[in-house]
Design a protein around this motif. Structure first.
Motif, short mmCIF file in Angstrom:
data_model
loop_
_atom_site.label_atom_id
_atom_site.label_comp_id
_atom_site.label_asym_id
_atom_site.label_seq_id
_atom_site.Cartn_x
_atom_site.Cartn_y
_atom_site.Cartn_z
N GLY A 151 0.85 -1.06 -0.08
CA GLY A 151 0.07 0.06 0.09
C GLY A 151 0.75 1.24 -0.01
N MET A 152 2.04 1.23 -0.10
CA MET A 152 2.91 2.43 -0.17
C MET A 152 2.81 3.20 -1.45
SD MET A 152 6.88 3.13 0.92
CE MET A 152 7.53 4.82 0.90
N PRO A 153 2.32 4.40 -1.36
CA PRO A 153 2.22 5.02 -2.73
C PRO A 153 3.66 5.33 -3.62
CG PRO A 153 2.00 6.63 -1.04
CD PRO A 153 1.86 5.28 -0.47
N PRO A 154 4.00 5.55 -4.55
CA PRO A 154 5.21 5.50 -5.33
C PRO A 154 5.71 6.85 -5.05
CG PRO A 154 3.46 5.50 -7.17
CD PRO A 154 2.75 5.30 -5.95
N GLY A 155 4.83 7.95 -4.70
CA GLY A 155 5.59 9.28 -4.51
C GLY A 155 6.08 9.73 -6.02
N PRO A 156 6.53 10.90 -6.09
CA PRO A 156 7.14 11.56 -7.30
C PRO A 156 8.24 10.70 -8.05
CG PRO A 156 6.93 13.21 -5.38
CD PRO A 156 6.81 11.82 -5.00
N TYR A 157 8.21 11.08 -9.31
CA TYR A 157 9.12 10.51 -10.09
C TYR A 157 10.61 11.18 -9.83
CZ TYR A 157 11.61 9.33 -14.35
OH TYR A 157 12.39 8.90 -15.62
N LEU A 158 11.57 10.37 -9.83
CA LEU A 158 13.01 10.97 -9.31
C LEU A 158 13.95 10.43 -10.39
CD1 LEU A 158 14.68 12.59 -7.38
CD2 LEU A 158 14.80 10.62 -5.84
N VAL A 159 14.98 11.06 -10.81
CA VAL A 159 15.99 10.36 -11.71
C VAL A 159 17.32 10.64 -10.93
CG1 VAL A 159 17.57 10.54 -13.49
CG2 VAL A 159 15.00 11.17 -13.89
N LEU A 160 17.86 9.42 -10.31
CA LEU A 160 19.04 9.41 -9.51
C LEU A 160 20.42 9.32 -10.19
CD1 LEU A 160 17.83 6.62 -7.31
CD2 LEU A 160 17.85 8.88 -6.69
N PRO A 161 21.31 10.27 -10.03
CA PRO A 161 22.80 10.17 -10.58
C PRO A 161 23.31 8.89 -10.79
CG PRO A 161 22.65 11.87 -8.91
CD PRO A 161 21.39 11.12 -8.81
N LEU A 162 23.50 8.45 -12.03
CA LEU A 162 24.34 7.21 -12.47
C LEU A 162 23.15 5.94 -12.41
CD1 LEU A 162 27.64 7.43 -10.72
CD2 LEU A 162 26.97 8.05 -13.05
N LEU A 163 22.22 5.91 -11.39
CA LEU A 163 21.36 4.97 -11.07
C LEU A 163 20.06 5.10 -11.93
CD1 LEU A 163 21.36 4.28 -7.30
CD2 LEU A 163 22.52 3.19 -8.85
N GLY A 164 19.68 6.23 -12.38
CA GLY A 164 18.69 6.44 -13.36
C GLY A 164 17.21 6.59 -12.73
N PRO A 165 16.26 6.17 -13.63
CA PRO A 165 14.67 6.38 -13.23
C PRO A 165 14.37 5.82 -11.99
CG PRO A 165 14.70 6.06 -15.56
CD PRO A 165 16.35 5.69 -14.84
N SER A 166 13.74 6.30 -10.81
CA SER A 166 13.07 5.95 -9.78
C SER A 166 11.83 6.57 -9.25
CB SER A 166 14.27 5.73 -8.63
OG SER A 166 14.00 5.36 -7.51
N THR A 167 11.57 6.28 -7.93
CA THR A 167 10.33 7.12 -7.36
C THR A 167 11.02 7.45 -6.10
OG1 THR A 167 9.20 5.21 -6.93
CG2 THR A 167 8.77 5.99 -8.88
N PHE A 168 10.15 8.09 -5.09
CA PHE A 168 10.41 8.23 -3.90
C PHE A 168 10.39 6.72 -3.01
CE2 PHE A 168 9.96 12.98 -2.80
CZ PHE A 168 10.65 13.38 -3.59
N ARG A 169 9.56 6.01 -3.52
CA ARG A 169 9.20 4.49 -2.93
C ARG A 169 10.39 3.87 -3.14
NH1 ARG A 169 4.26 2.03 -5.04
NH2 ARG A 169 5.43 1.39 -6.48
N ASP A 170 10.74 3.86 -4.47
CA ASP A 170 11.87 3.01 -4.90
C ASP A 170 13.32 3.24 -4.32
OD1 ASP A 170 10.35 1.25 -6.08
OD2 ASP A 170 10.38 2.10 -8.27
N THR A 171 13.38 4.73 -4.29
CA THR A 171 14.63 5.28 -3.67
C THR A 171 14.72 4.81 -2.06
OG1 THR A 171 14.60 6.99 -5.19
CG2 THR A 171 16.02 7.37 -3.33
N ALA A 172 13.63 4.80 -1.54
CA ALA A 172 13.57 4.44 -0.10
C ALA A 172 14.04 2.90 0.24
CB ALA A 172 12.22 4.94 0.72
N ALA A 173 13.54 2.37 -0.95
CA ALA A 173 13.82 1.08 -0.70
C ALA A 173 15.46 0.56 -1.12
CB ALA A 173 12.66 0.22 -1.69
N LEU A 174 15.97 1.31 -1.80
CA LEU A 174 17.41 1.01 -2.27
C LEU A 174 18.18 0.43 -1.10
CD1 LEU A 174 18.26 3.93 -4.81
CD2 LEU A 174 17.84 1.33 -5.32
N PRO A 175 18.42 1.05 -0.07
CA PRO A 175 19.40 0.49 0.97
C PRO A 175 18.76 -1.12 1.27
CG PRO A 175 18.64 2.72 1.70
CD PRO A 175 17.50 2.35 0.51
N VAL A 176 17.61 -1.30 1.40
CA VAL A 176 17.21 -2.77 1.84
C VAL A 176 17.56 -3.39 0.21
CG1 VAL A 176 15.26 -4.37 2.43
CG2 VAL A 176 15.53 -1.93 3.02
#
Length: 264
Positions: A151-176
């Motif tokens: 149920g966690m919404p994706p949040g805004p679209y975000l492009v990360l340096p070198l890693l490329g397209p993401s969202t706030f949710r996917d970025t928060a999941a990166l450490p895990v």
């Protein structure tokens, strides 16, 4: 998007990690004419920043990744490149097993477990994809999809340096996701860095033709890439059957109020 375009995406994306799938789908969106042009998008409130990061990533790709990937494809025999892709795919299946368990998907979890077991013990640590030959499906899952599943919404679209397209949710999941990536947790630094570089080059080599198609077909590659990525991640979370999307561009239609009865 028509059936031919979806089949093209499936073939181009086979065995490619998540950010690689973005480029494959972007090419399909460009060819099928399903993406919007540049402009304000409520899913992308950081568009000026994201476009700047995209330009930086493109510059790094053209200067480093693309030339190395081209040389890798030209020099390394196809069977060896297939084995490299299979090896990293097997590592990804192990993390997919964990996320399928977290999402309470027993059938997908069993498939992922069987894939890792067969390919690790009978496929030379995953170099040979025995599981696919046996008809066991791959169910790619990451922690960002797990968060979306619960149920966690994706949040805004975000492009990360070198890693490329993401969202706030996917970025928060990166450490895990990093903890679940066997390569990134290796203690031997030279081995870890070599494997990370090899995976990046192998992934980019898979996308050489796809990126060329995207560059030729897309009037605005940034918008195509963004729309394709967000659609792909939404489909991933809902296993290809997402609920009907909300209309961002038009207010909800309101039925006209009933007037007084006409005089007889």
């Amino acid at each position: 998007m028509n059936a031919d375009a979806m089949e093209f995406a499936r073939r181009m994306a086979a065995g490619v990690p998540r950010w690689g799938l973005t480029l494959a789908c972007a090419a399909v969106v460009g060819l099928s004419g399903c993406a919007s042009g540049p402009g304000a998008d409520p899913r992308d409130p950081l568009e000026p920043f994201n476009r700047d990061v995209t330009r930086f990533n493109d510059a790094v790709d053209k200067a480093v990744l693309k030339p190395v990937a081209t040389a890798y494809q030209d020099v390394v025999p196809s069977p060896v490149r297939t084995g490299v892709g299979n090896f990293f795919g097997n590592l990804g299946d192990a993390w997919s097993f964990v996320n399928n368990v977290l999402q309470f998907r027993p059938e997908a979890a069993v498939d992922s477990f069987m894939r890792v077991s067969l390919n690790t013990f009978f496929g030379m640590a995953g170099v040979l994809d025995i599981a696919s030959e046996a008809g066991i499906d791959r169910h790619k899952e990451d922690f960002g999809q797990t968060l979306g599943r619960w149920g966690m919404p994706p949040g805004p679209y975000l492009v990360l340096p070198l890693l490329g397209p993401s969202t706030f949710r996917d970025t928060a999941a990166l450490p895990v996701d990093r903890v679940g990536n066997v390569v990134s947790t290796l203690d031997h630094v030279p081995t870890r860095n070599s494997l990370i570089a090899l995976r990046a080059v192998d992934t980019r080599a898979h996308l050489l033709r796809t990126v060329q198609v995207l560059e030729q077909a897309a009037l605005d590659p940034y918008s195509f890439n963004r729309d394709a990525f967000l659609q792909k991640r939404r489909n991933d979370v809902y296993d290809g059957a997402p609920p009907e999307e909300e209309r961002w561009d038009e207010p909800e239609e309101v039925a006209p109020a009933e007037g007084p009865p006409a005089a007889k």
